[in-house]
Design an enzyme around this catalytic site. Sequence first.
Site, PDB file in Angstrom:
ATOM      1  N   ASN A  89      85.449 -15.423 -31.000  1.00  0.00           N
ATOM      2  CA  ASN A  89      86.095 -16.899 -30.599  1.00  0.00           C
ATOM      3  C   ASN A  89      84.822 -17.725 -30.109  1.00  0.00           C
ATOM      4  O   ASN A  89      83.603 -17.410 -30.351  1.00  0.00           O
ATOM      5  CB  ASN A  89      87.035 -16.528 -29.793  1.00  0.00           C
ATOM      6  N   LYS A 146      91.434  -4.149  -0.896  1.00  0.00           N
ATOM      7  CA  LYS A 146      91.350  -5.364  -0.125  1.00  0.00           C
ATOM      8  C   LYS A 146      91.990  -6.546  -1.259  1.00  0.00           C
ATOM      9  O   LYS A 146      92.030  -6.276  -2.415  1.00  0.00           O
ATOM     10  CB  LYS A 146      89.853  -5.870   0.020  1.00  0.00           C
ATOM     11  N   TYR A 192      89.986 -16.974 -36.378  1.00  0.00           N
ATOM     12  CA  TYR A 192      88.690 -16.779 -35.792  1.00  0.00           C
ATOM     13  C   TYR A 192      87.422 -17.191 -36.394  1.00  0.00           C
ATOM     14  O   TYR A 192      87.623 -17.613 -37.651  1.00  0.00           O
ATOM     15  CB  TYR A 192      88.543 -15.308 -35.487  1.00  0.00           C
ATOM     16  N   MET A 223      94.639 -21.074 -34.097  1.00  0.00           N
ATOM     17  CA  MET A 223      93.351 -20.965 -34.721  1.00  0.00           C
ATOM     18  C   MET A 223      92.373 -21.244 -33.459  1.00  0.00           C
ATOM     19  O   MET A 223      92.829 -21.994 -32.575  1.00  0.00           O
ATOM     20  CB  MET A 223      93.167 -21.880 -35.789  1.00  0.00           C
ATOM     21  N   LYS A 224      91.256 -20.814 -33.656  1.00  0.00           N
ATOM     22  CA  LYS A 224      90.324 -21.172 -32.534  1.00  0.00           C
ATOM     23  C   LYS A 224      89.518 -22.415 -32.835  1.00  0.00           C
ATOM     24  O   LYS A 224      89.363 -22.916 -34.077  1.00  0.00           O
ATOM     25  CB  LYS A 224      89.289 -19.991 -32.743  1.00  0.00           C
ATOM     26  N   ASP A 227      92.951 -22.958 -29.815  1.00  0.00           N
ATOM     27  CA  ASP A 227      92.543 -22.216 -28.486  1.00  0.00           C
ATOM     28  C   ASP A 227      91.037 -22.331 -28.408  1.00  0.00           C
ATOM     29  O   ASP A 227      90.294 -21.914 -29.098  1.00  0.00           O
ATOM     30  CB  ASP A 227      93.038 -20.556 -28.753  1.00  0.00           C
ATOM     31  N   ALA A 228      90.642 -22.713 -27.355  1.00  0.00           N
ATOM     32  CA  ALA A 228      89.228 -22.943 -26.999  1.00  0.00           C
ATOM     33  C   ALA A 228      88.510 -21.977 -26.237  1.00  0.00           C
ATOM     34  O   ALA A 228      87.259 -21.980 -25.733  1.00  0.00           O
ATOM     35  CB  ALA A 228      88.846 -24.324 -26.166  1.00  0.00           C
ATOM     36  N   ASN A 229      89.245 -20.886 -25.805  1.00  0.00           N
ATOM     37  CA  ASN A 229      88.889 -19.827 -25.025  1.00  0.00           C
ATOM     38  C   ASN A 229      88.058 -20.182 -23.960  1.00  0.00           C
ATOM     39  O   ASN A 229      87.039 -19.625 -23.477  1.00  0.00           O
ATOM     40  CB  ASN A 229      88.085 -18.846 -25.914  1.00  0.00           C
ATOM     41  N   GLU A 284      95.797 -16.529 -19.744  1.00  0.00           N
ATOM     42  CA  GLU A 284      95.627 -15.092 -20.191  1.00  0.00           C
ATOM     43  C   GLU A 284      94.370 -14.669 -19.299  1.00  0.00           C
ATOM     44  O   GLU A 284      94.263 -13.440 -19.501  1.00  0.00           O
ATOM     45  CB  GLU A 284      95.096 -15.161 -21.427  1.00  0.00           C
ATOM     46  N   ASP A 318      99.088 -12.024 -19.075  1.00  0.00           N
ATOM     47  CA  ASP A 318      99.393 -11.065 -20.075  1.00  0.00           C
ATOM     48  C   ASP A 318      99.727  -9.742 -18.966  1.00  0.00           C
ATOM     49  O   ASP A 318      98.742  -9.399 -18.262  1.00  0.00           O
ATOM     50  CB  ASP A 318      98.082 -10.559 -20.758  1.00  0.00           C
ATOM     51  N   HIS A 360      99.843 -13.595 -23.533  1.00  0.00           N
ATOM     52  CA  HIS A 360      98.813 -13.082 -24.450  1.00  0.00           C
ATOM     53  C   HIS A 360      98.949 -11.820 -24.646  1.00  0.00           C
ATOM     54  O   HIS A 360      99.347 -10.927 -24.204  1.00  0.00           O
ATOM     55  CB  HIS A 360      97.462 -13.418 -23.429  1.00  0.00           C
ATOM     56  N   GLU A 406     102.809 -13.473 -28.054  1.00  0.00           N
ATOM     57  CA  GLU A 406     101.738 -13.609 -29.107  1.00  0.00           C
ATOM     58  C   GLU A 406     101.803 -12.618 -29.990  1.00  0.00           C
ATOM     59  O   GLU A 406     102.382 -11.648 -29.756  1.00  0.00           O
ATOM     60  CB  GLU A 406     100.237 -13.467 -28.443  1.00  0.00           C
ATOM     61  N   SER A 407     101.285 -12.603 -31.244  1.00  0.00           N
ATOM     62  CA  SER A 407     101.135 -11.826 -32.098  1.00  0.00           C
ATOM     63  C   SER A 407      99.739 -11.635 -33.103  1.00  0.00           C
ATOM     64  O   SER A 407      99.363 -13.228 -33.205  1.00  0.00           O
ATOM     65  CB  SER A 407     102.245 -11.603 -33.106  1.00  0.00           C
ATOM     66  N   TYR A 408      99.044 -10.645 -33.234  1.00  0.00           N
ATOM     67  CA  TYR A 408      97.788 -10.760 -34.027  1.00  0.00           C
ATOM     68  C   TYR A 408      97.981  -9.991 -35.080  1.00  0.00           C
ATOM     69  O   TYR A 408      97.459  -8.744 -35.093  1.00  0.00           O
ATOM     70  CB  TYR A 408      96.634 -10.025 -33.170  1.00  0.00           C
TER      71      TYR A 408
HETATM   72 MG    MG Z   1      93.718 -17.448 -25.775  1.00  0.00          MG
END
Ligand code: MG
Length: 372
Positions: A3, A83, A138, A165-166, A196-198, A248, A275, A305, A324-326
């Site tokens: 990505n 902690k 990707y 899409m990325k 998605d720019a991650n 995420e 997630d 996510h 989400e689904s990949y």
């Molecule tokens: Mg993402």
Amino acid sequence: MRNAYIDFSKMDCTVVALVSDMFVDGKPLVGYGFNSNGRYNATAILEERILPRLLNAPGEDLLDENGELSPEKAWSLMMRDEKPGGHGERSVAVGVMDMALHDLAAKAAGVPLYRWISDHYGDGDPDSDVFVYAAGGYYAPGKTLADLQAEMRGFLDGGYEVVKMKIGGAGLDEDLRRIEAVLQVLDGDGGRLMVDANGKFDLDTALEYGRAIDGYGLFWYEEAGDPLDYRLNAVLSESYANPVATGENLFSLQDARNLIRYGGMRPDRDFIQVDPALSYGLTEYRRVLDMLKRHGWSSRRCVPHGGHQFSLHIAAALKLGGNESYPGEFQPTGGFTDDAVITGGRVAPGDLPGIGLEGKADFHKVLRNLHS
Ligand SMILES: [Mg+2]
């Protein structure tokens, strides 16, 4: 594949089999857990801190008032002597065990996890299926626009209606060409596309991309800037009119609450992607949902996510907005049971007891090898 931020070729994960002293048909009940993609294995932390606390606790400390296994009580034991703050360091380790404990609790009750969650924490009337979108797009060496379009057509043929899409792994001009190519496949309907720019962009770039893509009316613009840069997200949301999504890479109630306090997230349109598997499990995720409710957010604005079967059950039981689904990625841990059918962009969690990882043949082989 990669990505905008990382290459996935060295990504690994932790898998756990929690073998109990409860027997069904002469076989011990076993709870399975694994960590969602995007974070590396947490095995050392599990072995050195989390598991000893759990395994050394008197058995009755793990039971609720009805004498049944309580993942929530186990969670408190696992977090003893930890902690506050620094959540990402251990949230995966605790999340893996929380998943295995919930799998085991539902199997002990003989019901699929969504039913168990709905009866224990929900309203007893779970959704029968869940909105899912296909995440892909990707960057890969030699991947052309035609390849990208073919990938997206494959998702539509597989029953999905919304695709992701990325962006950010190329320049703006090239990314716009990639977006336009995917929009062609979607008959020009930006409402069926997420980007998605991650977390790659600084504020100026996030705003520049926002101006360039706002007119497409996309489903969402995901993780434009660093996940902990709440001000960047807030400034972007002041000018970007369409929905944004993020979360995420937030791993605790406290981090999610800061996003809501300071991130400019708009409850009428934006999406929260925490997630559960990466962020201390369902026990913590329920606290996140309670916090969101107090801030006027509907659970329908949560779309976790990860694309895994654990969150699918949670989404159905607690009436989230989707999951989400990949398709085809992050195997064998990712995705849903082998017999899951995506229709009209929705899928049912299935009726195997627990999470139903026994219904993922390739993954079940790996899991079974942990204890037999
Ligand atoms: Mg993402």
